[in-house]
Design a protein around this motif. Structure first.
Motif, short mmCIF file in Angstrom:
data_model
loop_
_atom_site.label_atom_id
_atom_site.label_comp_id
_atom_site.label_asym_id
_atom_site.label_seq_id
_atom_site.Cartn_x
_atom_site.Cartn_y
_atom_site.Cartn_z
N ASN A 45 -24.58 -59.27 -34.93
CA ASN A 45 -23.27 -58.78 -34.49
C ASN A 45 -23.28 -57.26 -34.32
O ASN A 45 -22.72 -56.73 -33.36
CB ASN A 45 -22.17 -59.18 -35.47
CG ASN A 45 -21.72 -60.60 -35.26
OD1 ASN A 45 -21.89 -61.16 -34.20
ND2 ASN A 45 -21.17 -61.19 -36.30
N SER A 46 -23.92 -56.55 -35.25
CA SER A 46 -23.96 -55.09 -35.12
C SER A 46 -24.80 -54.68 -33.91
O SER A 46 -24.48 -53.71 -33.23
CB SER A 46 -24.51 -54.45 -36.39
OG SER A 46 -25.87 -54.80 -36.57
N ARG A 49 -22.66 -55.21 -30.76
CA ARG A 49 -21.61 -54.21 -30.60
C ARG A 49 -22.15 -52.94 -29.94
O ARG A 49 -21.43 -52.22 -29.28
CB ARG A 49 -21.00 -53.85 -31.95
CG ARG A 49 -20.02 -54.87 -32.43
CD ARG A 49 -19.25 -54.39 -33.64
NE ARG A 49 -18.70 -55.54 -34.32
CZ ARG A 49 -19.11 -55.99 -35.50
NH1 ARG A 49 -20.06 -55.36 -36.14
NH2 ARG A 49 -18.57 -57.05 -36.04
N ARG A 50 -23.45 -52.65 -30.16
CA ARG A 50 -24.04 -51.44 -29.59
C ARG A 50 -24.37 -51.58 -28.11
O ARG A 50 -24.64 -50.58 -27.45
CB ARG A 50 -25.32 -51.08 -30.35
CG ARG A 50 -25.03 -50.47 -31.70
CD ARG A 50 -26.29 -49.99 -32.33
NE ARG A 50 -26.67 -50.97 -33.34
CZ ARG A 50 -27.88 -51.13 -33.82
NH1 ARG A 50 -28.86 -50.39 -33.40
NH2 ARG A 50 -28.12 -52.03 -34.74
N GLU A 53 -20.64 -52.68 -22.38
CA GLU A 53 -19.82 -53.81 -21.96
C GLU A 53 -20.37 -54.48 -20.72
O GLU A 53 -20.39 -55.70 -20.62
CB GLU A 53 -18.39 -53.34 -21.69
CG GLU A 53 -17.51 -53.37 -22.89
CD GLU A 53 -16.07 -53.14 -22.52
OE1 GLU A 53 -15.60 -53.72 -21.52
OE2 GLU A 53 -15.42 -52.38 -23.24
#
Length: 97
Positions: A45-46, A49-50, A53
């Protein structure tokens, strides 16, 4: 003579109480796998997130890569500059002062 019920009711598995470590060891392994799974999910998940988009389209990617490469080449040739546009003093020059 043994009847069918007596044959089925016999315990032919031996002494099942000796070496009763399988239950606790199985519980330990299940808990260990659960912890590793939770840590793996948090890590992924981390990393997600990086990510940006949106990624550039394949045609735009080649153009953006050349522009970035040219900008990097200009920066390395010119060297680091201060905010006024002058070349920044190197650490050797600062030490001589």
């Amino acid at each position: 003579m043994l009847t069918a019920a007596q044959v089925l009711a016999q315990n032919n598995f031996g002494n099942t109480r000796s070496g009763g470590l399988a239950g606790p060891m199985g519980l330990f392994l299940i808990i260990l796998l659960a912890i590793v799974t939770v840590l793996l999910i948090r890590n992924m998940n981390s990393r997600l997130r990086r990510l940006p988009e949106r990624f550039p389209a394949p045609g735009e990617d080649a153009q953006a890569g050349t522009v970035e490469a040219e900008a990097l080449a200009v920066d390395t040739v010119a060297g680091p500059t201060e905010s006024g546009g002058r070349p920044a003093d190197s650490t050797e020059q600062q030490a001589r002062r």
